[in-house]
Structures are given as structure tokens and as C-alpha cells.
Enzyme design. Sequence first.
Site, PDB file in Angstrom:
ATOM      1  N   TYR A 141    -121.110  35.115  40.719  1.00 33.06           N
ATOM      2  CA  TYR A 141    -121.003  36.559  40.932  1.00 33.06           C
ATOM      3  C   TYR A 141    -120.156  37.233  39.860  1.00 33.06           C
ATOM      4  O   TYR A 141    -120.286  38.431  39.626  1.00 33.06           O
ATOM      5  CB  TYR A 141    -120.357  36.853  42.288  1.00 33.06           C
ATOM      6  N   LYS A 187    -123.491  21.407  45.000  1.00 37.82           N
ATOM      7  CA  LYS A 187    -124.701  20.913  44.329  1.00 37.82           C
ATOM      8  C   LYS A 187    -124.234  19.988  43.210  1.00 37.82           C
ATOM      9  O   LYS A 187    -124.538  20.181  42.026  1.00 37.82           O
ATOM     10  CB  LYS A 187    -125.525  22.106  43.811  1.00 37.82           C
ATOM     11  N   ASP A 219    -128.825  21.897  49.576  1.00 37.57           N
ATOM     12  CA  ASP A 219    -130.216  21.964  50.052  1.00 37.57           C
ATOM     13  C   ASP A 219    -130.363  21.280  51.406  1.00 37.57           C
ATOM     14  O   ASP A 219    -130.961  21.827  52.337  1.00 37.57           O
ATOM     15  CB  ASP A 219    -131.208  21.443  48.993  1.00 37.57           C
ATOM     16  N   ASP A 243    -122.976  32.929  50.659  1.00 44.65           N
ATOM     17  CA  ASP A 243    -123.740  34.139  50.966  1.00 44.65           C
ATOM     18  C   ASP A 243    -125.052  33.758  51.646  1.00 44.65           C
ATOM     19  O   ASP A 243    -125.405  34.291  52.705  1.00 44.65           O
ATOM     20  CB  ASP A 243    -124.014  34.909  49.664  1.00 44.65           C
ATOM     21  N   ASP A 247    -126.229  33.926  56.018  1.00 42.08           N
ATOM     22  CA  ASP A 247    -127.380  34.687  56.530  1.00 42.08           C
ATOM     23  C   ASP A 247    -128.322  33.744  57.284  1.00 42.08           C
ATOM     24  O   ASP A 247    -128.849  34.083  58.348  1.00 42.08           O
ATOM     25  CB  ASP A 247    -128.153  35.386  55.393  1.00 42.08           C
TER      26      ASP A 247
HETATM   27  C1  IPM Z   1    -122.635  40.134  51.439  1.00 40.03           C
HETATM   28  C2  IPM Z   1    -123.608  40.836  50.507  1.00 40.03           C
HETATM   29  C3  IPM Z   1    -122.959  41.030  49.138  1.00 40.03           C
HETATM   30  C4  IPM Z   1    -122.725  39.632  48.567  1.00 40.03           C
HETATM   31  C5  IPM Z   1    -123.749  41.890  48.152  1.00 40.03           C
HETATM   32  C6  IPM Z   1    -124.113  43.226  48.721  1.00 40.03           C
HETATM   33  C7  IPM Z   1    -122.981  42.082  46.876  1.00 40.03           C
HETATM   34  O1  IPM Z   1    -124.818  40.160  50.449  1.00 40.03           O
HETATM   35  O2  IPM Z   1    -121.542  40.674  51.659  1.00 40.03           O
HETATM   36  O3  IPM Z   1    -122.974  39.079  51.964  1.00 40.03           O
HETATM   37  O4  IPM Z   1    -123.652  39.017  48.014  1.00 40.03           O
HETATM   38  O5  IPM Z   1    -121.595  39.150  48.673  1.00 40.03           O
HETATM   39 MN    MN Z   2    -124.996  38.558  51.899  1.00 38.87          MN
END
Ligand code: IPM
Ligand code: MN
Length: 348
Positions: A141, A187, A219, A243, A247
Amino acid sequence: MSARVLSLPGDGIGPEVVASARRVLDAAASRVGLALSWEEGLIGGAAIDAEGTALSDATLARARAADAILLGAVGGPRWDDPSAKVRPEQGLLGLRKALGLYANLRRIAVHPALVDVSPLRPERVSGADILFVRELTGGIYFGEPRVREPGRAVDTLVYTDAEVRRVCKLAFELARGRKRRVTSVDKANVLASSRLWRDVVVDVAREFPDVALEHQLVDSAAVRLVTHATSFDVIVTENMFGDILTDEAAVLPGSLGLCPSASIGEGKGGLYEPIHGSAPDIAGQDLANPIGTISSAALLCRHSLGRADVADLIDAAVSRALADGARTRDLGGRLGTGEMTEAVLRHL
Ligand code: IPM
Ligand code: MN
Ligand code: NAD
């Protein structure tokens, strides 16, 4: 003295879920006589439109001065022009970096009343409780160089020993308050930065002989998350893996809209936000689930204000509302954002 909280609603559903969390936080705080002094600022696309930048110096100064920050989400199709010089996401990344918030804590725990809401089979999700410790200010990032030129683009994944050490240390400390098991996800079969990560986490583990450490490649960790979620306790991992995996893990409790996060660093101040984004597809329609942001407000009280009493009130009210059957559309129900907020307030 009253606690100073900066609200940064941002874009899309951000303002809706932050307004909801503010109502719940104010109600819980007033129950125990805690005075909150709120300030509001712009971030992301809203800041680009008004100020030409995703995070102004003035907003950053207020963020530094605040005891804690409650943030909604940034981004949306309006600002997605690939040739744009400024992007909403720069505001959020800039804030995390400037405040030194190197650890993003994302606990994903399945509420017993929601076991049937997950698309996964109940026996796979029941009892799952994973604390993700996501490194937040390093990795791909933030690495330089970052180049976009015709026919070619470069992103750079860099980690230093010190960056890995501090976040892994925190993961082990937090594991001591849980089941004392840390899974470090990397990884290392491909990336040099992951081999550094592995060496450092092994070294950190020596200071925590009472905590078990295992390594897993990202993975196969992604598969284990949905097949054997209950086998995890604490997962520590680098920025982008964290990240993506969080999710994915949000399918366990039933919806991205339920999941809160705390971003913390050396200082007392912290940034609290749901893990989801600005959800442009449902923005402005009173459809967003506010629970992820309400639970983030509880984390704010616990970690930055030292008010576990207020946090416990909020968490208990959320839990009772869900047990009572309150469901927004993402959970298969019919409640709007406002009605879900009312349900939580009734149980407070
Ligand atoms: C999160 C989001 C952010 C990230 C983006 C919007 C920069 O996806 O907070 O999880 O990738 O950290
Ligand atoms: Mn995110
Ligand atoms: P998203 O998280 O915004 O949405 C993914 C899906 O989940 C959508 O279908 C959305 O409707 C649903 N969803 C998300 N939150 C919900 C909630 N509270 N209640 C009910 N449903 C909810 O991810 P995306 O669509 O990939 O990204 C949209 C924008 O958000 C992008 O600009 C992205 O950069 C940004 N984003 C911001 C953050 C942040 O500010 N922390 C995080 C992730 C994405």
C-alpha cells in the site's frame, strides 16, 4: 473533562452509518454520565469536492488533537476516474499513515442468533471467533517506487524488521487474552518480504513461550477460513492479505455490514471504522446495516476512551437486538438503517 471525538462520515453510506453510531454512542454515554464533544470533518470524495484534497491539513490537525476518530467510508464511482490525481482512498490511507496506526484489529465473531444467516453451513460457522491483526501502514500500500506509465506499472512491497516486529508483538499480546494461538499468514514460498516476516515473527514468539505460533500460506489460509474457521484464534498478517482475508471472513457472521474495526498505534488516539466500504449500490436508501459502525463506536470507547462500561452497554444492546430478530436487508430482514438503530437504542 469531555472526550473529543472527531467524526469523519465520508462518502456513500458513510454518513448514514456514522449518524446511526453517533446516536447510539451518545445514548450509551449519557447513561453513565460521560460527556462527549463531537467535531465533524470531511474526508474522501466529500473532501475532494469541497476542498480539492481527500484529507486537508486542517482535518489532519483536528484528527491529531482528537481523543478518537469515528469514520464511515470513502470512495465511489464519482471519483473513480483512472486518470484523476486525487482519489478518496488517499484520504484514508494518509490518515492511517500520518497517525502511525500500524495495527488494524478486526475481530470476526459469529453471533449465535445469526448462525443461519451465513451462506456457509451452520456447523462451519458456529462458534467462530477470529481476531485479525492486520498490518496497516506498510507493505504494498505504501512502498516506493509506484509508477504508472504507458504499458507498464509498478507497485512495491516493502517491509522492515521493525514494522513486522511491532505488529506481531501486539498480536501475541492480544492472544494472551484469548486462546493463546497465533497464525501468521504469509506467502513465504514466493515473497522475500514474507520470508523476512517469518523470521521476525519466530523471533517475537520467543518472548511469548505460552502462546503457540503456526505459519500458513495465504492461499490455503483463504480456504481454511471457510472450511475450518473455528480452528483459528489470532491471525496476524500483512496489509493487503489482511484486507482481503477480512472481507472473506465477513461471510462467517453473515454480512460485511456487521464487522467493526479499530486502528491503533503508539499513541492513545485511534481510528474506528467498519470494515466495509461506501456501498454505492445502496447509498442514500436507508438500507445500510449500521451494526459494523455501532460496534466500532464501542471499540472506540474501549480502546481510546478507556470506557469499557460504555462499550459493554453498546455491545450488549447490539447483541440483544440481533437475538430479538432485528435484521437489515443484508441479513435477510426488512429493517432500514434507521429502524435497526432504533432497535439497538431500545435494547440499550
Ligand atoms: C479497508 C479498505 C481500504 C483498504 C481502502 C478503501 C483504501 O478496503 O479499509 O479495508 O484497502 O485498506
Ligand atoms: Mn477493505
Ligand atoms: P463495499 O464494502 O462498499 O460493498 C461491497 C458489498 O457489500 C456491496 O454490495 C454493498 O452494498 C455491501 N455492503 C457494504 N457495507 C454494507 C452495509 N453496511 N450494509 C449492507 N450492505 C453493505 O465494497 P466495494 O463495492 O468494493 O467498494 C465501494 C467503494 O468503497 C470503493 O470506492 C472502495 O474504494 C471503497 N471502500 C472504502 C473502504 C473504507 O472507507 N474503509 C473500505 C472498502 C471499500
